[in-house]
Design an enzyme around this catalytic site. Structure first.
Site, PDB file in Angstrom:
ATOM      1  N   GLN A 127      56.467  60.146  25.052  1.00 57.04           N
ATOM      2  CA  GLN A 127      56.243  59.254  26.440  1.00 57.04           C
ATOM      3  C   GLN A 127      55.999  60.398  27.291  1.00 57.04           C
ATOM      4  O   GLN A 127      56.382  60.970  28.090  1.00 57.04           O
ATOM      5  CB  GLN A 127      57.562  58.177  26.718  1.00 57.04           C
ATOM      6  CG  GLN A 127      58.005  57.771  25.868  1.00 57.04           C
ATOM      7  CD  GLN A 127      59.294  57.005  26.239  1.00 57.04           C
ATOM      8  OE1 GLN A 127      60.273  57.375  26.600  1.00 57.04           O
ATOM      9  NE2 GLN A 127      58.758  55.435  25.785  1.00 57.04           N
TER      10      GLN A 127
ATOM     11  N   LYS B 125      58.777  43.844  34.685  1.00 63.10           N
ATOM     12  CA  LYS B 125      57.539  45.020  34.423  1.00 63.10           C
ATOM     13  C   LYS B 125      55.990  43.791  34.572  1.00 63.10           C
ATOM     14  O   LYS B 125      56.026  42.618  33.945  1.00 63.10           O
ATOM     15  CB  LYS B 125      57.959  45.005  32.572  1.00 63.10           C
ATOM     16  CG  LYS B 125      57.922  44.628  31.044  1.00 63.10           C
ATOM     17  CD  LYS B 125      58.437  44.959  30.355  1.00 63.10           C
ATOM     18  CE  LYS B 125      58.195  44.023  29.374  1.00 63.10           C
ATOM     19  NZ  LYS B 125      58.053  44.550  27.847  1.00 63.10           N
TER      20      LYS B 125
ATOM     21  N   CYS C  17      65.285  57.970  30.599  1.00 65.48           N
ATOM     22  CA  CYS C  17      65.693  57.981  32.217  1.00 65.48           C
ATOM     23  C   CYS C  17      66.836  58.714  32.262  1.00 65.48           C
ATOM     24  O   CYS C  17      67.096  58.946  33.470  1.00 65.48           O
ATOM     25  CB  CYS C  17      65.260  56.014  32.211  1.00 65.48           C
ATOM     26  SG  CYS C  17      65.361  55.206  30.932  1.00 65.48           S
TER      27      CYS C  17
ATOM     28  N   HIS D  80      60.715  52.417  36.921  1.00 68.50           N
ATOM     29  CA  HIS D  80      59.897  53.506  35.353  1.00 68.50           C
ATOM     30  C   HIS D  80      58.784  52.750  34.980  1.00 68.50           C
ATOM     31  O   HIS D  80      58.719  51.819  35.341  1.00 68.50           O
ATOM     32  CB  HIS D  80      60.273  52.786  33.934  1.00 68.50           C
ATOM     33  CG  HIS D  80      62.019  52.591  34.160  1.00 68.50           C
ATOM     34  ND1 HIS D  80      63.115  53.516  33.084  1.00 68.50           N
ATOM     35  CD2 HIS D  80      63.039  51.873  34.117  1.00 68.50           C
ATOM     36  CE1 HIS D  80      64.155  52.407  33.516  1.00 68.50           C
ATOM     37  NE2 HIS D  80      64.591  51.681  34.177  1.00 68.50           N
TER      38      HIS D  80
END
Length: 646
Positions: free
Chosen positions: A381, A465, A334, A511
């Site tokens: 990722q 999340k 990030c 994200h």
RNA sequence: GCCCACAUAGCUCAGGCGGUAGAGCACUCCCUUGGUAAGGGAGAGGUCACAGGUUCAAUUCCUGUUGUGGGCACCA
């Protein structure tokens, strides 16, 4: 004068209070014999508990799920009894039921070895066979304290202290053993016997690693030996599809001491890896993402600035800390993505920016945490960060959910559950921001009618999340995708855009990862498919085999032709019988096997069979190429069915 | 990081109460050219994870380290 209503609606009235077991006996002696407990007005009670008022009653036997749990719980007490007999200085802590069995935490500093486990299990069998009744007694608090004090059960005393409001507790006794429990328990040991102690490990008092270590013994328990055996067989099945084993057998990757927690991808494994990555690249492009790539090694000053050094230094790999400028391998993508966003001035017209990075990150893990591909120290990722205006937030999250579900379906996962994890106790940012972010996620869950549930307090320290849980082919659950609405990093790294009003505004940042770690996801895929990959992912799609040397030139020509068509084909011209070759390549789980003998050469055809054994007969090389190109599509995960339809 | 195990040939594993090791498969060579899940023979292959210690002698016993496995704790 209790009136008892049974599940079928029938009612029985009795002149005076009686036990659940009495009611069962009144219904029939067979039922009485198999009664484990009862559900009275919705809550579970021991068979010996008295019914004093009108109530609805369901008799619990081993056939009920609750019955199985009771058996497991009581087997844990049986374990306790065996332990106390064999190791009188052991102190019992807690012994709950878990999936497929139970465990018991025990304070016993010398520890238990595998040999101890066998000894304990042997004693449990003797105790189970002894035909003992289990007696429950509701015991006044001070008496319970006295009992456990006398027996040296310090942890039971602490558990009593933990429930100051409870004035009497259920003590269950069989022979010399007394344990405290909410219950219910089996009334008699004849219900126990189909169990096996499976593992010994460490744990901590109250699950906190700063507390004293405890010993934990795991066991499995079932209604009968047949179920026990079936369970042990299921374990074997799961072992067979262990990705570490298949990775070795199928020559996908290996690990070695020189790089703990970092796989060496072999050619076949890397083909899998690349296929997945290619697929994801195409997907995100189609969904309006841009793809970027940021540095691997950044200065410690940068990580101090982003806050990662303060929070995660324990888990960061540092390069040359003594040098004047120190660097660290990136543990997250990030901050790098934010740096790209910050280049130039952003207008509201630029938003949303959907920025994907297949970034390789490194995280130093505690030594006991590594686990094959599932927990590695260096991994890629399928990361993305969406920068958007507050007004765009929910639509962006909705779009992500759509993309995530699309990907899972094409990869063969149809059972997906979502957890909404909300603010943890330890967090940064204002409550107002948390309210907004949590509300946005919940709105999306409702709007899309996702199969979701709340997971309070389990959010990241900076954001709530949505976590996506996949159920694999044998029912195991894997947490993979995640969507995190972050109001904090934009503040900390001070990112802005110019709004319609000409003023500077703070964008929201989301994200998101779909597979999470590609390495781990491949581990999941390997186990989900048991190494039997669909055609579009299979590292080797076709194996061409000749029967005798005479067909070598033709076999080579066909191989060339398939390679030219972009098909992952291999050629086996070894001097072996065709049966031998077929066996080997079937075991290597290659989807399509092609045999060429004199007949095929003569007619310029190929003899094709599926890994599963079906003979597709003869076809031209061009026909095979077309078949593969049509069948090797994402989402097309069942080749035999596809062929059947043709 | 904590508890309990484990580490022997490329792979799967056997073995040894201390005297430097064996099988099957794979590999190499030879015979065999065989039509849909294992054709036959021969050969080569090991610092018994690493480092110390005990011992005349250690792969074997002891200690430590590393890695691996099952859990615990952790998981941005």
């Amino acid at each position: 004068m209790p009136v008892i209503t049974l599940p079928d609606g029938s009612q029985r009235s009795y002149p005076e209070p009686l036990s659940i077991l009495d009611v069962a006996a009144d219904i029939g002696p067979g039922l009485a014999k198999s009664t484990l407990a009862g559900e009275l007005d919705g809550s579970l009670h021991d068979a010996c508990d008295l019914i004093t008022t009108d109530a609805s009653l369901r008799i619990i036997t081993a056939r009920d799920e609750e019955g199985l749990e009771i058996i497991r719980h009581s087997t844990a007490h049986l374990l306790g009894q065996a332990i106390k007999q064999l190791y009188p200085e052991a102190k019992m802590v807690i012994g709950p039921v878990i999936e497929n069995g139970f465990y018991y935490d025990i304070h016993y500093p010398p520890g238990f070895s595998q040999h101890d486990l066998q000894r304990i299990e042997q004693r449990m069998r003797e105790l189970a066979a002894a035909d003992t009744a289990v007696v429950k007694r509701m015991t006044p608090r001070d008496e319970a304290v006295a009992t456990f004090s006398a027996r040296g059960e310090d942890y039971k005393l602490q558990l009593i202290e933990d429930m100051p409001e409870v004035q009497s507790m259920g003590l269950y006794q069989h022979d010399d053993y007394i344990d405290m429990c909410r219950g219910p328990h089996v009334p008699h040991h004849r219900f126990l016997g189909s169990f096996k102690l499976t593992a010994v490990s460490g744990s901590y008092w109250r699950g906190d690693s700063s507390n004293e270590p405890l010993q934990r013994i795991y066991g499995t328990a079932w209604r009968n030996d047949k179920e026990l055996k079936a369970y042990l067989q299921r374990l074997e099945e799961a072992e067979k599809r262990d990705h570490r084993k298949l990775g070795q057998q199928l020559d996908l990757f290996h690990f070695e001491d020189s790089a703990p927690g970092q796989p060496f991808w072999h050619d076949k494994g890397w083909l899998l890896y690349s296929s997945l990555m290619d697929y994801m690249r195409r997907k995100v492009r189609a969904h309006g993402y841009i793809e970027v790539h940021t540095p691997q090694v950044l200065s410690l000053d940068f990580w101090k600035y982003t806050g990662h050094w303060g929070k995660y230094r324990e888990n960061m790999f540092v390069v040359d800390e003594s040098a004047e400028t120190s660097f660290a391998l990136k543990p997250m993508n990030c901050p790098g993505n934010v740096q790209i966003f910050k280049q130039g001035v952003k207008s509201y017209r630029d938003l949303p920016v959907r920025m994907a990075e297949f970034g390789k990150v490194f995280r130093h893990e505690a030594s006991g945490a590594r686990h094959g591909l599932m927990r590695v120290q260096g991994f890629t990722q399928d990361d993305a960060h969406i920068f958007c205006t507050p007004a765009q937030l929910e639509d962006e999250v909705i779009a992500m959910c759509g993309l995530i579900n699309e990907v899972y379906a094409e990869l063969g996962f149809t059972d997906v559950k979502v957890k909404l994890s909300t603010r943890p106790d330890e967090r940064i940012g204002s409550d107002a921001d948390w309210d907004l972010a949590e509300q946005a996620l919940e709105n999306v869950c409702r709007a899309l009618e996702l199969d979701w549930s709340l997971n309070p307090g389990d959010g990241a320290f900076y954001a709530p999340k949505l976590d996506f849980h996949l159920h694999d082919a044998i029912g195991r659950v894997w947490q993979c995708g995640t969507i995190q609405v972050d109001m904090n990093l934009p503040n900390r790294l001070d990112i802005l855009y110019t709004g319609e009003d000409g003023e500077k505004h703070r964008p929201h940042m989301v994200h998101r990862a779909i597979m999470g770690s590609i390495e781990r996801f491949l581990g999941v895929l390997i186990e989900h498919y048991a190494g039997d990959f669909p055609l579009w992912l299979a590292p080797v799609q076709v194996m061409i085999m000749n029967i005798t040397d005479a067909q070598q030139p033709y076999a080579r020509a066909v191989h060339e032709q398939l390679l030219q068509a972009g098909i992952r084909a291999e050629l086996d011209t070894r001097n072996e019988k065709v049966g031998f070759k077929i066996r080997e390549h079937t075991l290597q789980k290659i989807p399509l096997l092609v045999v060429v003998g004199d007949r095929e050469v003569e007619q310029q055809l190929l003899s094709v069979r599926l890994k599963q054994g079906q003979d597709l007969g003869s076809m031209t090389p061009a026909a095979l190429i077309e078949l593969i190109q049509q069948a090797a599509q994402p989402g097309q995960n069942d080749l035999p069915a596809f062929v059947q339809q043709q």
